[in-house]
Design a protein around this motif. Structure first.
Motif, mmCIF file in Angstrom:
data_model
loop_
_atom_site.group_PDB
_atom_site.id
_atom_site.type_symbol
_atom_site.label_atom_id
_atom_site.label_comp_id
_atom_site.label_asym_id
_atom_site.label_seq_id
_atom_site.Cartn_x
_atom_site.Cartn_y
_atom_site.Cartn_z
ATOM 1 N N GLN A 266 0.888 -1.149 0.057
ATOM 2 C CA GLN A 266 0.031 0.004 0.000
ATOM 3 C C GLN A 266 0.915 1.394 0.040
ATOM 4 O O GLN A 266 1.561 1.496 0.845
ATOM 5 C CB GLN A 266 -0.917 -0.042 1.318
ATOM 6 C CG GLN A 266 -1.976 1.192 1.303
ATOM 7 C CD GLN A 266 -3.090 0.965 2.029
ATOM 8 O OE1 GLN A 266 -2.851 -0.079 3.018
ATOM 9 N NE2 GLN A 266 -4.141 1.526 1.993
ATOM 10 N N LYS B 200 -2.996 5.530 -1.828
ATOM 11 C CA LYS B 200 -3.278 4.376 -2.944
ATOM 12 C C LYS B 200 -4.229 3.269 -1.909
ATOM 13 O O LYS B 200 -3.872 3.118 -0.734
ATOM 14 C CB LYS B 200 -2.438 3.914 -3.577
ATOM 15 C CG LYS B 200 -1.621 5.058 -4.403
ATOM 16 C CD LYS B 200 -0.979 4.328 -5.730
ATOM 17 C CE LYS B 200 -0.542 5.408 -6.589
ATOM 18 N NZ LYS B 200 0.491 4.759 -7.673
ATOM 19 N N GLU B 201 -4.879 2.318 -2.589
ATOM 20 C CA GLU B 201 -5.624 1.147 -2.107
ATOM 21 C C GLU B 201 -4.416 0.134 -2.023
ATOM 22 O O GLU B 201 -3.454 0.128 -2.834
ATOM 23 C CB GLU B 201 -6.739 0.723 -2.889
ATOM 24 C CG GLU B 201 -7.912 1.793 -2.845
ATOM 25 C CD GLU B 201 -8.977 1.008 -3.704
ATOM 26 O OE1 GLU B 201 -10.154 1.836 -3.374
ATOM 27 O OE2 GLU B 201 -8.981 -0.076 -4.165
ATOM 28 N N ARG B 202 -4.707 -0.976 -0.978
ATOM 29 C CA ARG B 202 -3.817 -1.984 -0.787
ATOM 30 C C ARG B 202 -3.736 -2.892 -2.233
ATOM 31 O O ARG B 202 -4.989 -3.123 -2.644
ATOM 32 C CB ARG B 202 -4.171 -2.785 0.265
ATOM 33 C CG ARG B 202 -3.267 -3.761 0.884
ATOM 34 C CD ARG B 202 -3.297 -4.121 2.168
ATOM 35 N NE ARG B 202 -3.335 -3.163 3.169
ATOM 36 C CZ ARG B 202 -3.304 -3.390 4.500
ATOM 37 N NH1 ARG B 202 -3.714 -4.539 4.818
ATOM 38 N NH2 ARG B 202 -3.326 -2.396 5.365
ATOM 39 N N GLU B 203 -2.860 -3.134 -2.692
ATOM 40 C CA GLU B 203 -2.636 -4.129 -3.766
ATOM 41 C C GLU B 203 -2.059 -5.552 -3.721
ATOM 42 O O GLU B 203 -1.060 -5.450 -3.006
ATOM 43 C CB GLU B 203 -2.259 -3.341 -5.049
ATOM 44 C CG GLU B 203 -0.699 -2.934 -4.983
ATOM 45 C CD GLU B 203 -0.271 -2.125 -6.234
ATOM 46 O OE1 GLU B 203 -0.885 -1.980 -7.252
ATOM 47 O OE2 GLU B 203 0.928 -1.910 -6.294
#
Length: 121
Positions: free
Chosen positions: A38, A42-45
């Motif tokens: 993350q 931003k979103e966790r990917e």
């Protein structure tokens, strides 16, 4: 299962780091272990995951640069990161789930604390 991530740090672009995810619990070998990251804002990917049968999957953004592996005897999963880029900068988390590999972080009930990876240009 409890997870402990380590190995983050500061590295120059093009460099390498190896993250470790140490697990506790007798049935660790039955779990899928994934790495997620993350970045700020931003979103966790999803980054990579390895199944109990050593089947591994990767996000397109890290294929050919990162390698996930597990040492069941040590109850540890590793993420070898090579050719690092500034865009790889993020907090990296390891997570675990039963059954098949999955790239959705919501499908992982067990999480370790994050370890920060910073790649300078």
């Amino acid at each position: 299962v409890q997870l402990q991530a380590s190995g983050g740090g500061l590295v120059q672009a093009g460099g390498s780091l190896r993250l470790s995810c140490a697990a506790s619990g007798r049935t660790f070998s039955s779990y899928v272990v994934g790495w997620f990251r993350q970045a700020p804002g931003k979103e966790r990917e999803f980054v990579a995951a390895v199944s109990w049968s050593d089947f591994s999957t990767y996000a397109d953004s890290v294929k050919g640069r990162f390698a996930i592996s597990r040492d069941s005897a040590k109850k540890t999963v590793y993420l070898q990161m090579n050719s690092l880029k500034p865009e790889d900068t993020a907090v990296y988390y390891c997570a675990a789930r039963i059954l098949a590999s999955n790239s959705d972080p919501l499908q992982y009930p067990y999480w370790g604390q994050g370890t920060l990876v910073t790649v300078s240009s």
